[in-house]
Design an enzyme around this catalytic site. Structure first.
Site, PDB file in Angstrom:
ATOM      1  N   ALA A 100     107.102  72.102  -0.742  1.00 54.62           N
ATOM      2  CA  ALA A 100     106.250  71.318  -1.633  1.00 54.62           C
ATOM      3  C   ALA A 100     105.719  72.150  -2.798  1.00 54.62           C
ATOM      4  CB  ALA A 100     105.086  70.715  -0.851  1.00 54.62           C
ATOM      5  N   GLY A 101     106.096  73.436  -2.858  1.00 56.09           N
ATOM      6  CA  GLY A 101     105.634  74.267  -3.971  1.00 56.09           C
ATOM      7  C   GLY A 101     104.423  75.110  -3.635  1.00 56.09           C
ATOM      8  N   SER A 104     105.272  78.037   1.339  1.00 57.37           N
ATOM      9  CA  SER A 104     105.200  78.132   2.798  1.00 57.37           C
ATOM     10  C   SER A 104     106.234  79.122   3.350  1.00 57.37           C
ATOM     11  CB  SER A 104     105.342  76.742   3.435  1.00 57.37           C
ATOM     12  OG  SER A 104     106.654  76.442   3.724  1.00 57.37           O
ATOM     13  N   SER A 105     107.458  79.109   2.824  1.00 58.02           N
ATOM     14  CA  SER A 105     108.479  80.021   3.376  1.00 58.02           C
ATOM     15  C   SER A 105     108.096  81.469   3.086  1.00 58.02           C
ATOM     16  CB  SER A 105     109.867  79.699   2.823  1.00 58.02           C
ATOM     17  OG  SER A 105     109.875  79.803   1.418  1.00 58.02           O
ATOM     18  N   ALA A 106     107.521  81.726   1.912  1.00 53.91           N
ATOM     19  CA  ALA A 106     107.129  83.105   1.584  1.00 53.91           C
ATOM     20  C   ALA A 106     105.985  83.565   2.485  1.00 53.91           C
ATOM     21  CB  ALA A 106     106.713  83.204   0.120  1.00 53.91           C
ATOM     22  N   ALA A 107     105.012  82.670   2.750  1.00 50.63           N
ATOM     23  CA  ALA A 107     103.878  83.051   3.598  1.00 50.63           C
ATOM     24  C   ALA A 107     104.363  83.371   5.014  1.00 50.63           C
ATOM     25  CB  ALA A 107     102.834  81.938   3.615  1.00 50.63           C
ATOM     26  N   ASP A 148     106.132  84.496  -5.092  1.00 53.80           N
ATOM     27  CA  ASP A 148     105.516  83.900  -3.898  1.00 53.80           C
ATOM     28  C   ASP A 148     105.127  84.959  -2.864  1.00 53.80           C
ATOM     29  OD1 ASP A 148     106.197  81.606  -5.270  1.00 53.80           O
ATOM     30  OD2 ASP A 148     107.059  80.569  -3.558  1.00 53.80           O
TER      31      ASP A 148
HETATM   32  O1  PMV Z   1     109.508  77.346  -4.248  1.00 49.47           O
HETATM   33  P1  PMV Z   1     108.431  76.924  -5.173  1.00 49.47           P
HETATM   34  O2  PMV Z   1     108.418  75.485  -5.458  1.00 49.47           O
HETATM   35  O3  PMV Z   1     107.096  77.492  -4.806  1.00 49.47           O
HETATM   36  O4  PMV Z   1     108.800  77.539  -6.634  1.00 49.47           O
HETATM   37  C1  PMV Z   1     108.795  78.902  -6.933  1.00 49.47           C
HETATM   38  C2  PMV Z   1     108.643  79.129  -8.384  1.00 49.47           C
HETATM   39  C3  PMV Z   1     109.913  79.246  -9.231  1.00 49.47           C
HETATM   40  O5  PMV Z   1     109.498  79.914 -10.420  1.00 49.47           O
HETATM   41  C4  PMV Z   1     110.472  77.882  -9.596  1.00 49.47           C
HETATM   42  C5  PMV Z   1     111.006  80.074  -8.555  1.00 49.47           C
HETATM   43  C6  PMV Z   1     110.675  81.550  -8.382  1.00 49.47           C
HETATM   44  O6  PMV Z   1     111.323  82.179  -7.542  1.00 49.47           O
HETATM   45  O7  PMV Z   1     109.802  82.070  -9.094  1.00 49.47           O
END
Ligand code: PMV
Length: 319
Positions: A100-101, A104-107, A148
Site C-alpha cells: 500500500a506504499g 511493509s516489506s522493508a520494515a 524504505d
Molecule cells: O513500494 P512503495 O510503494 O513504498 O514505493 C517505493 C517508492 C518508489 O520510489 C516508487 C520506489 C523506490 O524504490 O524508491
C-alpha cells in the site's frame, strides 16, 4: 534457547518517490505502525519462516520463491556475513498494510536483519542494517532506491539520495498528523517503477525538467520542515502530487482521495509510494486530523492516522 526480537517502523514518503529511483533526493518519515520479528536457532541449516498473515515456508540453498522468500533473503544476508552455518526459525508479525506504499516489506526485512544479527552477536549500524535489508527489497521489486529500508532502520525524518549518507532532518512533528487513505487498489511497485522509467526514456526532454523540479522541491521541503513551516510543506506536497500525475502513476480513485483530503482541510495531500493504487497521505494539523479522516473514510477502503516515529529499528534478546 535464546531468542532475539526486533521491531521496525513503516514509512511514509513525504516527497520525491519515483524521482528518487533516478538519483533525486526524497524525504521519508518513519511512522508509529510497526513490524515485529523474532529469530531463534533450530537444528540443521534451513530457515523456517512463520507469518501470522502468510502462513509458513522453509528455505535453504536451492529452495526459494513465494511471498515469504524475501524474509529468508534478509536472514541469509546476515548468516553469510557472520560466516556461520546454522538453522533459523523466523517469526514475522506486521501491523503495516502490505502493498500500500507504507514500506511493509522493508520494515519486515529490516526487523529480520536486526533480529538475526542480534541472535548471532553481530553489531550492525543502522546503515548496515538497511544495506543488508536491501537484498530482500531487490527480490520484492527489482530496482529499489533503498529509501524504505533506510528510513525504517533510522526512524525519524530522512533526506535520502541514492549513494549518499542519509541526512536526518531536525523537525518537530508534534503539531501535525499524517492521515493515510487506502484506495483499496493493489499494485506492484516494480511494474510502476518500470513504467515511469519507460515514459522517461520515451520523452526525455519533457520529463527531465520534472526531475529537476523534484530535486528543488525536496530541498525546499527540507528547509520548510526545519523551520516548522508546515503550510509550505503541504503546498509542496500538492505540487509533488502534480508531478507524480504527470509521470502517469495517478488514477481517478487516487485523485478523488487527494481532493477529498484537501477539501476537508488538509495542509497538503498526495500519492505516497509507487501510486497506481495503494495510499494517499494528507498532512494535517493535529486538531484537523479527525475531520480529514472522517471525510476520507466516506471514499477510501481504509483510513489510518499516524504520527511520525523517532524510533527506528530496535532489538533485544530474551532467554
Ligand atoms: O513500494 P512503495 O510503494 O513504498 O514505493 C517505493 C517508492 C518508489 O520510489 C516508487 C520506489 C523506490 O524504490 O524508491
Amino acid at each position: 534457547m535464546k531468542k532475539a526480537y526486533a521491531s521496525a517502523p513503516g514509512k511514509v514518503i513525504l516527497v520525491g518517490e519515483h524521482f528518487v529511483v533516478e538519483g533525486c533526493p526524497a524525504i521519508a518519515v518513519a511512522v508509529d505502525v510497526r513490524a515485529r520479528v523474532t529469530a531463534e536457532r533450530i537444528e540443521g541449516e534451513h530457515v523456517r519462516v512463520y507469518s501470522r498473515e502468510l502462513g509458513e515456508a522453509v528455505f535453504g540453498p536451492g529452495v526459494g520463491g513465494g511471498p515469504l522468500y524475501p524474509v529468508y533473503v534478509a536472514a541469509r544476508e546476515v548468516i553469510q556475513r557472520s560466516g556461520e552455518r546454522i538453522g533459523l526459525k523466523i517469526t514475522v508479525e506486521s501491523d503495516i498494510p502490505p502493498s500500500a506504499g507504507m514500506g511493509s516489506s522493508a520494515a519486515v526485512a529490516v526487523a529480520t536483519v536486526a533480529a538475526t544479527a542480534k541472535l548471532l552477536g553481530l553489531a550492525l549500524t543502522p546503515d548496515e542494517v538497511a544495506q543488508l535489508a536491501l537484498a530482500a527489497e531487490v527480490v520484492v521489486h527489482g530496482k529499489p532506491s533503498g529509501i524504505d529500508p533506510t528510513v525504517s532502520s533510522h526512524g525519524s525524518a530522512i533526506l535520502f539520495r541514492k549513494g549518499d549518507k542519509p541526512k536526518r532532518i531536525n523537525a518537530d512533528f508534534e503539531q501535525v498528523r499524517l492521515v493515510l487513505a487506502d484506495s483499496g487498489i493493489q499494485r506492484s511497485t516494480g511494474k510502476l517503477v518500470s513504467k515511469v522509467l519507460e515514459t522517461k526514456k520515451k520523452f526525455p526532454g519533457i520529463l527531465e525538467p520534472l526531475y529537476r523540479s523534484a530535486t528543488e522541491l525536496a530541498e525546499r521541503t527540507k528547509e520548510a520542515l526545519e523551520n516548522g513551516d508546515f503550510a509550505t510543506v503541504g503546498e509542496l506536497m500538492n505540487i509533488n502530487h502534480g508531478l507524480l500525475s504527470a509521470l502517469g502513476v495517478s488514477n481517478a480513485k487516487l485523485e478523488e482521495l487527494v481532493y477529498a483530503a484537501r477539501e476537508a482541510g488538509a495542509l497538503g495531500s498526495k500519492i505516497t509510494g509507487a501510486g497506481g493504487g495503494g495510499m494517499v497521505v494528507a498532512l494535517c494539523w493535529r486538531e484537523d486530523a479527525d475531520r480529514v479522516a472522517r471525510a476520507l473514510s466516506k471514499v477510501a477502503a481504509r483510513v489510518m492516522t499516524a504520527s511520525v516515529s523517532e524510533e527506528g529499528v530496535t532489538c533485544g534478546l530474551e532467554s
